[in-house]
Design an enzyme around this catalytic site. Structure first.
Site, mmCIF file in Angstrom:
data_model
loop_
_atom_site.group_PDB
_atom_site.id
_atom_site.type_symbol
_atom_site.label_atom_id
_atom_site.label_comp_id
_atom_site.label_asym_id
_atom_site.label_seq_id
_atom_site.Cartn_x
_atom_site.Cartn_y
_atom_site.Cartn_z
ATOM 1 N N GLY A 91 34.871 40.529 26.195
ATOM 2 C CA GLY A 91 35.926 40.926 24.900
ATOM 3 C C GLY A 91 35.797 42.263 24.610
ATOM 4 O O GLY A 91 36.541 43.163 25.163
ATOM 5 N N ASP A 388 45.303 40.991 38.645
ATOM 6 C CA ASP A 388 45.025 41.207 37.162
ATOM 7 C C ASP A 388 45.457 42.996 37.109
ATOM 8 O O ASP A 388 45.055 43.505 37.750
ATOM 9 C CB ASP A 388 43.295 41.191 37.072
ATOM 10 C CG ASP A 388 42.980 41.399 35.741
ATOM 11 O OD1 ASP A 388 43.818 41.528 34.851
ATOM 12 O OD2 ASP A 388 41.875 42.087 35.644
ATOM 13 N N HIS A 441 42.666 37.754 36.216
ATOM 14 C CA HIS A 441 41.285 38.201 35.488
ATOM 15 C C HIS A 441 40.233 37.270 35.577
ATOM 16 O O HIS A 441 39.119 37.710 35.615
ATOM 17 C CB HIS A 441 41.748 38.575 34.019
ATOM 18 C CG HIS A 441 40.768 39.468 33.397
ATOM 19 N ND1 HIS A 441 40.394 40.810 33.738
ATOM 20 C CD2 HIS A 441 39.953 39.282 32.464
ATOM 21 C CE1 HIS A 441 39.686 41.194 32.736
ATOM 22 N NE2 HIS A 441 39.292 40.337 31.917
#
Length: 474
Positions: A91, A388, A441
Protein backbone atom coordinates in the site's frame (compact mmCIF):
# COMPACT_ATOMS: atom_id res chain seq x y z
CA UNK A 1 22.51 -38.72 59.45
CA UNK A 2 20.18 -39.84 56.67
CA UNK A 3 17.63 -37.09 57.12
CA UNK A 4 19.82 -34.53 55.33
CA UNK A 5 20.32 -36.41 52.01
CA UNK A 6 16.75 -37.69 52.10
CA UNK A 7 15.38 -34.18 52.63
CA UNK A 8 17.44 -32.91 49.72
CA UNK A 9 16.19 -35.76 47.54
CA UNK A 10 12.58 -35.03 48.45
CA UNK A 11 13.15 -31.34 47.79
CA UNK A 12 14.65 -32.13 44.38
CA UNK A 13 11.70 -34.37 43.51
CA UNK A 14 9.37 -31.57 44.57
CA UNK A 15 11.14 -29.09 42.30
CA UNK A 16 10.96 -31.52 39.37
CA UNK A 17 7.26 -32.06 39.94
CA UNK A 18 6.73 -28.29 40.14
CA UNK A 19 8.68 -27.73 36.92
CA UNK A 20 6.70 -30.46 35.16
CA UNK A 21 3.46 -28.93 36.37
CA UNK A 22 4.58 -25.49 35.17
CA UNK A 23 5.52 -26.80 31.71
CA UNK A 24 2.22 -28.69 31.54
CA UNK A 25 0.30 -25.53 32.50
CA UNK A 26 2.14 -23.52 29.85
CA UNK A 27 1.34 -26.19 27.25
CA UNK A 28 -2.30 -26.06 28.27
CA UNK A 29 -2.20 -22.26 27.93
CA UNK A 30 -0.99 -22.23 24.31
CA UNK A 31 -3.27 -25.10 23.35
CA UNK A 32 -6.20 -23.17 24.80
CA UNK A 33 -5.13 -20.04 22.90
CA UNK A 34 -4.88 -21.97 19.65
CA UNK A 35 -8.28 -23.52 20.21
CA UNK A 36 -9.76 -20.09 20.91
CA UNK A 37 -8.44 -18.86 17.52
CA UNK A 38 -9.48 -21.94 15.55
CA UNK A 39 -11.93 -21.26 12.72
CA UNK A 40 -14.09 -24.39 12.15
CA UNK A 41 -15.81 -22.91 9.09
CA UNK A 42 -16.45 -19.53 7.51
CA UNK A 43 -19.82 -18.34 6.19
CA UNK A 44 -20.57 -19.51 2.68
CA UNK A 45 -18.07 -22.38 2.84
CA UNK A 46 -19.88 -25.09 0.93
CA UNK A 47 -17.07 -27.62 1.15
CA UNK A 48 -14.87 -29.31 3.74
CA UNK A 49 -11.26 -28.26 4.20
CA UNK A 50 -8.64 -30.90 4.98
CA UNK A 51 -6.48 -28.44 6.95
CA UNK A 52 -6.86 -26.46 10.16
CA UNK A 53 -6.88 -22.68 10.16
CA UNK A 54 -6.85 -20.01 12.85
CA UNK A 55 -7.60 -16.28 13.05
CA UNK A 56 -7.31 -13.65 15.76
CA UNK A 57 -5.17 -10.96 17.32
CA UNK A 58 -1.72 -10.59 18.80
CA UNK A 59 -1.06 -7.51 20.93
CA UNK A 60 2.17 -5.87 19.80
CA UNK A 61 2.13 -2.94 22.23
CA UNK A 62 0.37 -3.00 25.60
CA UNK A 63 1.10 0.70 26.06
CA UNK A 64 -0.60 1.71 22.80
CA UNK A 65 -3.21 -1.04 22.90
CA UNK A 66 -2.06 -2.05 19.42
CA UNK A 67 -3.11 -5.45 18.09
CA UNK A 68 -2.43 -7.00 14.68
CA UNK A 69 -4.87 -9.40 13.02
CA UNK A 70 -3.73 -12.66 11.44
CA UNK A 71 -5.25 -15.60 9.58
CA UNK A 72 -3.12 -18.74 9.53
CA UNK A 73 -3.57 -21.86 7.40
CA UNK A 74 -1.78 -25.11 8.02
CA UNK A 75 -0.37 -26.90 5.00
CA UNK A 76 -2.91 -29.07 3.21
CA UNK A 77 -0.80 -32.19 3.82
CA UNK A 78 1.77 -33.06 6.49
CA UNK A 79 2.06 -29.54 8.04
CA UNK A 80 4.69 -30.78 10.49
CA UNK A 81 7.21 -31.20 7.67
CA UNK A 82 6.43 -27.97 5.81
CA UNK A 83 8.06 -24.53 6.30
CA UNK A 84 6.29 -21.47 7.69
CA UNK A 85 5.69 -18.62 5.20
CA UNK A 86 4.48 -15.10 6.03
CA UNK A 87 2.68 -13.11 3.31
CA UNK A 88 2.43 -9.30 3.43
CA UNK A 89 0.63 -6.87 1.15
CA UNK A 90 1.72 -3.27 0.83
CA UNK A 91 0.00 0.00 0.00
CA UNK A 92 1.04 1.14 2.50
CA UNK A 93 -2.33 0.53 4.09
CA UNK A 94 -3.60 -2.54 2.17
CA UNK A 95 -4.88 -5.71 3.76
CA UNK A 96 -3.10 -9.04 3.30
CA UNK A 97 -6.42 -10.72 4.07
CA UNK A 98 -8.12 -8.85 1.22
CA UNK A 99 -5.49 -9.41 -1.43
CA UNK A 100 -2.91 -12.08 -0.57
CA UNK A 101 -5.47 -14.40 1.00
CA UNK A 102 -8.78 -13.49 -0.64
CA UNK A 103 -7.63 -13.39 -4.27
CA UNK A 104 -4.01 -14.52 -4.59
CA UNK A 105 -2.23 -17.28 -2.63
CA UNK A 106 -4.75 -18.19 0.08
CA UNK A 107 -6.72 -21.47 0.19
CA UNK A 108 -10.05 -19.59 0.20
CA UNK A 109 -10.98 -17.04 -2.45
CA UNK A 110 -14.09 -14.88 -2.20
CA UNK A 111 -17.06 -15.71 -4.44
CA UNK A 112 -18.33 -13.27 -7.06
CA UNK A 113 -21.48 -12.57 -5.04
CA UNK A 114 -19.41 -11.67 -1.95
CA UNK A 115 -21.40 -14.12 0.19
CA UNK A 116 -19.08 -17.10 0.38
CA UNK A 117 -15.74 -18.63 -0.55
CA UNK A 118 -14.38 -21.29 -2.89
CA UNK A 119 -11.19 -23.34 -2.87
CA UNK A 120 -8.12 -22.04 -4.68
CA UNK A 121 -6.54 -25.00 -6.51
CA UNK A 122 -3.21 -23.14 -6.62
CA UNK A 123 -3.03 -22.18 -2.95
CA UNK A 124 0.43 -21.84 -1.49
CA UNK A 125 -0.63 -23.95 1.49
CA UNK A 126 -0.06 -26.90 -0.84
CA UNK A 127 3.66 -26.44 -0.12
CA UNK A 128 3.81 -24.48 3.16
CA UNK A 129 2.02 -23.32 6.29
CA UNK A 130 0.84 -19.82 5.34
CA UNK A 131 0.44 -16.89 7.73
CA UNK A 132 -1.33 -13.71 6.54
CA UNK A 133 -0.85 -10.53 8.56
CA UNK A 134 -2.70 -7.19 8.41
CA UNK A 135 0.05 -4.70 9.18
CA UNK A 136 0.43 -1.98 10.44
CA UNK A 137 -2.35 -0.89 12.82
CA UNK A 138 -5.30 0.62 10.99
CA UNK A 139 -5.03 -1.90 8.15
CA UNK A 140 -7.84 -4.41 7.65
CA UNK A 141 -8.97 -5.72 11.04
CA UNK A 142 -5.84 -4.57 12.92
CA UNK A 143 -6.39 -1.76 15.40
CA UNK A 144 -5.03 0.41 18.20
CA UNK A 145 -6.75 1.79 21.29
CA UNK A 146 -4.64 4.96 20.93
CA UNK A 147 -6.76 7.29 18.83
CA UNK A 148 -3.96 8.87 16.76
CA UNK A 149 -1.92 5.69 16.37
CA UNK A 150 -3.03 5.14 12.76
CA UNK A 151 -1.60 8.57 11.93
CA UNK A 152 1.87 7.59 13.15
CA UNK A 153 2.72 4.61 10.98
CA UNK A 154 5.91 4.36 8.97
CA UNK A 155 8.56 1.92 7.81
CA UNK A 156 10.47 1.65 11.10
CA UNK A 157 7.49 1.10 13.41
CA UNK A 158 5.89 -1.36 10.98
CA UNK A 159 9.01 -3.55 11.08
CA UNK A 160 9.19 -3.28 14.87
CA UNK A 161 5.51 -4.18 15.36
CA UNK A 162 5.69 -7.04 12.85
CA UNK A 163 8.69 -8.51 14.67
CA UNK A 164 6.83 -8.22 17.99
CA UNK A 165 3.86 -9.97 16.39
CA UNK A 166 5.96 -12.89 15.14
CA UNK A 167 7.70 -13.45 18.46
CA UNK A 168 4.40 -13.43 20.36
CA UNK A 169 2.64 -15.52 17.71
CA UNK A 170 5.30 -18.20 18.17
CA UNK A 171 4.46 -18.31 21.88
CA UNK A 172 0.89 -19.14 20.87
CA UNK A 173 2.08 -21.62 18.19
CA UNK A 174 5.32 -22.98 19.70
CA UNK A 175 5.32 -25.98 17.37
CA UNK A 176 6.66 -23.57 14.71
CA UNK A 177 9.62 -22.35 16.75
CA UNK A 178 12.80 -23.14 14.86
CA UNK A 179 10.83 -24.18 11.75
CA UNK A 180 12.25 -22.99 8.42
CA UNK A 181 10.71 -19.53 7.97
CA UNK A 182 10.35 -17.37 4.86
CA UNK A 183 8.93 -13.89 4.18
CA UNK A 184 6.96 -13.12 1.01
CA UNK A 185 4.94 -10.19 -0.28
CA UNK A 186 4.37 -7.69 -3.07
CA UNK A 187 4.24 -3.99 -3.95
CA UNK A 188 5.03 -1.79 -0.90
CA UNK A 189 5.92 -5.01 0.90
CA UNK A 190 9.10 -4.45 -1.10
CA UNK A 191 9.87 -2.27 1.92
CA UNK A 192 8.13 -4.33 4.62
CA UNK A 193 9.76 -7.65 3.77
CA UNK A 194 13.48 -6.74 3.67
CA UNK A 195 13.04 -4.35 6.61
CA UNK A 196 11.40 -7.11 8.67
CA UNK A 197 14.14 -9.55 7.60
CA UNK A 198 16.70 -7.01 8.79
CA UNK A 199 14.86 -6.62 12.12
CA UNK A 200 14.83 -10.42 12.58
CA UNK A 201 18.55 -10.60 11.78
CA UNK A 202 19.34 -7.90 14.35
CA UNK A 203 17.12 -9.60 16.93
CA UNK A 204 19.10 -12.82 16.39
CA UNK A 205 22.38 -10.98 16.82
CA UNK A 206 21.27 -9.06 19.91
CA UNK A 207 19.58 -11.90 21.80
CA UNK A 208 20.78 -15.18 20.32
CA UNK A 209 17.10 -16.17 20.01
CA UNK A 210 16.66 -18.39 16.94
CA UNK A 211 12.99 -19.23 17.38
CA UNK A 212 12.47 -17.33 14.11
CA UNK A 213 14.57 -19.52 11.82
CA UNK A 214 14.60 -17.07 8.89
CA UNK A 215 15.99 -18.66 5.74
CA UNK A 216 15.07 -16.12 3.10
CA UNK A 217 12.52 -13.83 1.47
CA UNK A 218 10.81 -13.27 -1.87
CA UNK A 219 9.08 -10.12 -3.12
CA UNK A 220 7.10 -9.38 -6.29
CA UNK A 221 6.53 -6.18 -8.30
CA UNK A 222 8.06 -4.52 -5.30
CA UNK A 223 9.07 -1.00 -4.43
CA UNK A 224 12.85 -1.20 -4.10
CA UNK A 225 14.48 2.08 -5.03
CA UNK A 226 12.63 5.34 -5.72
CA UNK A 227 14.97 6.53 -8.46
CA UNK A 228 15.08 3.30 -10.46
CA UNK A 229 11.39 2.50 -9.84
CA UNK A 230 10.53 5.90 -11.31
CA UNK A 231 13.08 5.66 -14.11
CA UNK A 232 11.53 2.48 -15.53
CA UNK A 233 7.85 3.54 -15.59
CA UNK A 234 7.87 5.90 -18.58
CA UNK A 235 10.05 3.51 -20.58
CA UNK A 236 7.58 0.67 -19.92
CA UNK A 237 4.59 2.81 -20.93
CA UNK A 238 6.29 3.79 -24.18
CA UNK A 239 7.57 0.34 -25.15
CA UNK A 240 4.14 -1.26 -24.53
CA UNK A 241 2.46 1.36 -26.70
CA UNK A 242 0.49 3.13 -23.96
CA UNK A 243 1.86 6.61 -24.76
CA UNK A 244 3.11 8.50 -27.79
CA UNK A 245 6.71 9.30 -28.70
CA UNK A 246 6.11 12.98 -27.96
CA UNK A 247 4.62 12.30 -24.53
CA UNK A 248 7.50 9.98 -23.67
CA UNK A 249 10.00 12.73 -24.53
CA UNK A 250 8.09 15.34 -22.51
CA UNK A 251 7.79 13.03 -19.49
CA UNK A 252 11.55 12.63 -19.44
CA UNK A 253 12.00 16.40 -19.74
CA UNK A 254 9.42 17.67 -17.23
CA UNK A 255 9.05 14.72 -14.85
CA UNK A 256 12.54 14.13 -13.61
CA UNK A 257 12.91 12.26 -10.34
CA UNK A 258 12.19 15.23 -8.03
CA UNK A 259 9.32 16.53 -10.17
CA UNK A 260 7.73 13.09 -10.32
CA UNK A 261 7.81 12.62 -6.54
CA UNK A 262 6.91 16.27 -5.80
CA UNK A 263 5.00 17.09 -8.96
CA UNK A 264 5.47 20.40 -10.75
CA UNK A 265 2.66 22.00 -12.84
CA UNK A 266 4.47 21.01 -16.06
CA UNK A 267 4.88 17.42 -14.89
CA UNK A 268 1.24 17.15 -13.78
CA UNK A 269 0.08 18.40 -17.18
CA UNK A 270 2.09 15.82 -19.11
CA UNK A 271 1.06 13.06 -16.67
CA UNK A 272 -2.57 13.93 -17.43
CA UNK A 273 -1.81 13.63 -21.16
CA UNK A 274 -0.14 10.26 -20.59
CA UNK A 275 -3.17 9.05 -18.64
CA UNK A 276 -5.55 10.16 -21.39
CA UNK A 277 -3.44 8.44 -24.06
CA UNK A 278 -3.35 5.18 -22.08
CA UNK A 279 -7.13 5.23 -21.80
CA UNK A 280 -9.39 3.46 -19.32
CA UNK A 281 -7.16 0.50 -18.57
CA UNK A 282 -6.10 -1.21 -15.36
CA UNK A 283 -2.56 0.08 -14.80
CA UNK A 284 -1.90 -2.89 -12.52
CA UNK A 285 -2.62 -5.30 -15.41
CA UNK A 286 -2.62 -3.52 -18.74
CA UNK A 287 -3.87 -6.36 -20.98
CA UNK A 288 -6.76 -7.67 -18.87
CA UNK A 289 -10.31 -6.25 -18.68
CA UNK A 290 -11.24 -3.66 -16.07
CA UNK A 291 -14.04 -4.27 -13.57
CA UNK A 292 -17.39 -3.03 -14.86
CA UNK A 293 -21.01 -3.88 -14.16
CA UNK A 294 -21.65 -5.99 -17.27
CA UNK A 295 -18.57 -8.13 -16.66
CA UNK A 296 -19.46 -8.64 -13.00
CA UNK A 297 -23.01 -9.72 -13.95
CA UNK A 298 -21.87 -12.27 -16.55
CA UNK A 299 -19.16 -13.56 -14.25
CA UNK A 300 -21.70 -14.10 -11.50
CA UNK A 301 -23.69 -16.53 -13.70
CA UNK A 302 -20.56 -18.55 -14.40
CA UNK A 303 -19.54 -18.59 -10.73
CA UNK A 304 -22.89 -20.11 -9.64
CA UNK A 305 -22.06 -23.20 -11.66
CA UNK A 306 -18.41 -23.39 -10.61
CA UNK A 307 -19.10 -23.06 -6.89
CA UNK A 308 -21.15 -26.21 -6.81
CA UNK A 309 -17.85 -28.11 -6.63
CA UNK A 310 -16.21 -25.54 -4.37
CA UNK A 311 -13.52 -24.54 -6.89
CA UNK A 312 -13.02 -21.64 -9.23
CA UNK A 313 -12.08 -21.93 -12.88
CA UNK A 314 -9.04 -20.19 -14.32
CA UNK A 315 -11.01 -17.36 -15.96
CA UNK A 316 -9.66 -14.02 -14.76
CA UNK A 317 -12.02 -11.93 -12.64
CA UNK A 318 -11.13 -8.20 -12.51
CA UNK A 319 -13.72 -7.51 -9.78
CA UNK A 320 -12.14 -9.55 -6.98
CA UNK A 321 -11.56 -6.54 -4.73
CA UNK A 322 -15.27 -5.65 -4.82
CA UNK A 323 -16.20 -9.17 -3.76
CA UNK A 324 -13.88 -8.92 -0.73
CA UNK A 325 -15.42 -5.62 0.36
CA UNK A 326 -18.81 -7.31 0.56
CA UNK A 327 -17.62 -10.49 2.25
CA UNK A 328 -15.32 -9.10 4.94
CA UNK A 329 -17.93 -6.55 6.02
CA UNK A 330 -20.47 -9.30 6.79
CA UNK A 331 -21.06 -9.48 10.59
CA UNK A 332 -21.19 -13.29 10.47
CA UNK A 333 -17.77 -13.40 8.75
CA UNK A 334 -16.25 -11.10 11.35
CA UNK A 335 -17.72 -13.22 14.13
CA UNK A 336 -16.30 -16.41 12.63
CA UNK A 337 -12.85 -14.80 12.37
CA UNK A 338 -12.95 -13.52 15.98
CA UNK A 339 -12.76 -9.88 14.87
CA UNK A 340 -12.79 -7.35 17.70
CA UNK A 341 -16.19 -5.65 18.19
CA UNK A 342 -14.35 -2.32 18.19
CA UNK A 343 -13.25 -2.93 14.59
CA UNK A 344 -16.65 -4.26 13.57
CA UNK A 345 -18.27 -0.88 14.25
CA UNK A 346 -16.41 0.71 11.33
CA UNK A 347 -16.48 -0.27 7.67
CA UNK A 348 -13.80 -2.76 6.66
CA UNK A 349 -11.66 -1.53 3.73
CA UNK A 350 -9.28 -3.34 1.41
CA UNK A 351 -6.90 -0.37 1.73
CA UNK A 352 -6.86 2.40 4.33
CA UNK A 353 -6.61 5.87 2.84
CA UNK A 354 -5.89 7.24 6.33
CA UNK A 355 -2.87 4.98 6.79
CA UNK A 356 -1.61 5.73 3.29
CA UNK A 357 -2.06 9.51 3.51
CA UNK A 358 -0.39 9.83 6.91
CA UNK A 359 2.53 7.50 6.24
CA UNK A 360 5.63 8.72 8.03
CA UNK A 361 9.21 7.56 7.49
CA UNK A 362 9.81 5.89 4.13
CA UNK A 363 13.23 4.84 2.93
CA UNK A 364 14.04 6.03 -0.57
CA UNK A 365 15.89 2.81 -1.23
CA UNK A 366 16.15 -0.60 0.41
CA UNK A 367 19.04 -1.77 -1.78
CA UNK A 368 21.49 -1.32 1.10
CA UNK A 369 19.38 -3.80 3.10
CA UNK A 370 19.69 -6.28 0.24
CA UNK A 371 23.47 -6.04 0.42
CA UNK A 372 23.38 -6.56 4.20
CA UNK A 373 21.10 -9.60 3.99
CA UNK A 374 22.93 -11.15 1.04
CA UNK A 375 26.04 -11.11 3.23
CA UNK A 376 23.96 -12.70 6.00
CA UNK A 377 23.33 -15.66 3.70
CA UNK A 378 19.58 -15.38 3.18
CA UNK A 379 17.92 -16.83 0.07
CA UNK A 380 16.59 -13.77 -1.78
CA UNK A 381 14.30 -13.87 -4.81
CA UNK A 382 12.69 -10.98 -6.69
CA UNK A 383 9.87 -11.65 -9.17
CA UNK A 384 7.97 -9.42 -11.55
CA UNK A 385 4.74 -9.76 -13.50
CA UNK A 386 5.57 -8.22 -16.88
CA UNK A 387 2.22 -6.50 -17.61
CA UNK A 388 2.22 -4.18 -14.57
CA UNK A 389 2.58 -0.46 -15.31
CA UNK A 390 2.69 0.60 -11.63
CA UNK A 391 5.99 -1.03 -10.63
CA UNK A 392 6.90 -2.48 -14.02
CA UNK A 393 9.48 -5.08 -14.91
CA UNK A 394 11.73 -2.35 -16.33
CA UNK A 395 11.86 -0.61 -12.94
CA UNK A 396 12.66 -3.83 -11.11
CA UNK A 397 15.41 -4.71 -13.57
CA UNK A 398 17.03 -1.31 -13.08
CA UNK A 399 16.89 -1.80 -9.29
CA UNK A 400 18.37 -5.30 -9.49
CA UNK A 401 21.10 -4.07 -11.84
CA UNK A 402 21.94 -1.30 -9.34
CA UNK A 403 22.94 -3.99 -6.81
CA UNK A 404 25.89 -4.78 -9.14
CA UNK A 405 25.87 -8.50 -8.34
CA UNK A 406 27.91 -10.95 -10.44
CA UNK A 407 25.83 -13.12 -12.78
CA UNK A 408 25.85 -16.82 -11.95
CA UNK A 409 23.17 -18.07 -14.39
CA UNK A 410 22.58 -16.00 -17.56
CA UNK A 411 19.16 -14.79 -18.68
CA UNK A 412 16.99 -17.71 -19.82
CA UNK A 413 13.39 -18.82 -20.29
CA UNK A 414 11.67 -21.01 -17.71
CA UNK A 415 8.73 -23.34 -18.39
CA UNK A 416 5.47 -24.23 -16.68
CA UNK A 417 4.00 -27.74 -16.32
CA UNK A 418 2.43 -27.52 -19.77
CA UNK A 419 5.77 -26.85 -21.44
CA UNK A 420 4.90 -23.20 -22.09
CA UNK A 421 7.29 -20.37 -21.36
CA UNK A 422 6.30 -19.13 -17.90
CA UNK A 423 8.73 -16.22 -17.95
CA UNK A 424 12.43 -15.50 -17.77
CA UNK A 425 15.05 -15.68 -15.05
CA UNK A 426 18.60 -14.72 -14.20
CA UNK A 427 20.69 -15.93 -11.28
CA UNK A 428 23.05 -13.58 -9.46
CA UNK A 429 25.43 -14.18 -6.60
CA UNK A 430 23.03 -13.87 -3.66
CA UNK A 431 19.81 -13.17 -5.60
CA UNK A 432 17.50 -14.79 -8.16
CA UNK A 433 15.34 -12.65 -10.47
CA UNK A 434 12.24 -14.15 -12.12
CA UNK A 435 9.69 -12.62 -14.48
CA UNK A 436 6.22 -14.12 -14.88
CA UNK A 437 4.90 -13.89 -18.42
CA UNK A 438 1.51 -12.21 -18.78
CA UNK A 439 1.09 -11.43 -15.07
CA UNK A 440 0.19 -8.03 -13.69
CA UNK A 441 0.97 -6.41 -10.35
CA UNK A 442 -0.62 -9.30 -8.42
CA UNK A 443 1.21 -12.21 -10.02
CA UNK A 444 -0.71 -15.03 -8.24
CA UNK A 445 -4.04 -13.44 -9.25
CA UNK A 446 -3.18 -13.31 -12.95
CA UNK A 447 -0.98 -16.41 -13.25
CA UNK A 448 -1.89 -18.68 -10.30
CA UNK A 449 -0.41 -21.90 -11.71
CA UNK A 450 2.90 -20.23 -12.56
CA UNK A 451 2.96 -18.57 -9.13
CA UNK A 452 2.66 -21.98 -7.45
CA UNK A 453 5.65 -23.16 -9.51
CA UNK A 454 7.47 -20.04 -8.34
CA UNK A 455 6.95 -20.65 -4.61
CA UNK A 456 7.83 -24.34 -5.00
CA UNK A 457 11.15 -23.46 -6.63
CA UNK A 458 11.89 -20.72 -4.11
CA UNK A 459 11.26 -22.92 -1.07
CA UNK A 460 13.33 -25.73 -2.58
CA UNK A 461 16.18 -23.33 -3.38
CA UNK A 462 16.07 -24.68 -6.95
CA UNK A 463 16.14 -22.71 -10.23
CA UNK A 464 12.91 -22.28 -12.14
CA UNK A 465 12.15 -25.29 -14.40
CA UNK A 466 13.96 -25.16 -17.75
CA UNK A 467 13.11 -26.67 -21.13
CA UNK A 468 14.53 -30.08 -20.30
CA UNK A 469 11.70 -30.48 -17.78
CA UNK A 470 9.02 -30.07 -20.44
CA UNK A 471 6.50 -32.85 -21.04
CA UNK A 472 7.90 -35.75 -23.03
CA UNK A 473 5.22 -35.40 -25.71
CA UNK A 474 6.10 -31.80 -26.53
Amino acid sequence: MTSGPRSRLLALIGLLLLATATVSAEAEDWRAEQERDRVPRVPGQGFNASFAHYAGYVTVSEERGAALFYWFFEAAQDPGSKPLVLWLNGGPGCSSIAFGLGEEVGPFHVNADGKGVHMNPYSWNKVANILFLDSPVGVGYSYSNTSDDVLRNGDARTAKDSLAFLLKWLERFPQYKGREFYLTGESYAGHYVPQLAQAIKRHHEATGDKSLNLKGYMVGNSLMDDFHDHYGIFQFMWTTGLISDQTYKLLNIFCDFESFVHTSPQCEKILDIASAEAGNIDSYSIFTPTCHASFAASKNKVMKRLHSVGKMGEQYDPCTEKHSIVYFNLPEVQKALHVSPVVGKSKWETCSEVVNTHWGDCERSVLHIYHELIQYGLRIWVFSGDTDAVIPVTSTRYSVDALKLPTVTPWHAWYDDDGEVGGWSQGYKGLTFVTVRGAGHEVPLHRPKQALTLIKSFLAGSPMPVQSNMRSDM
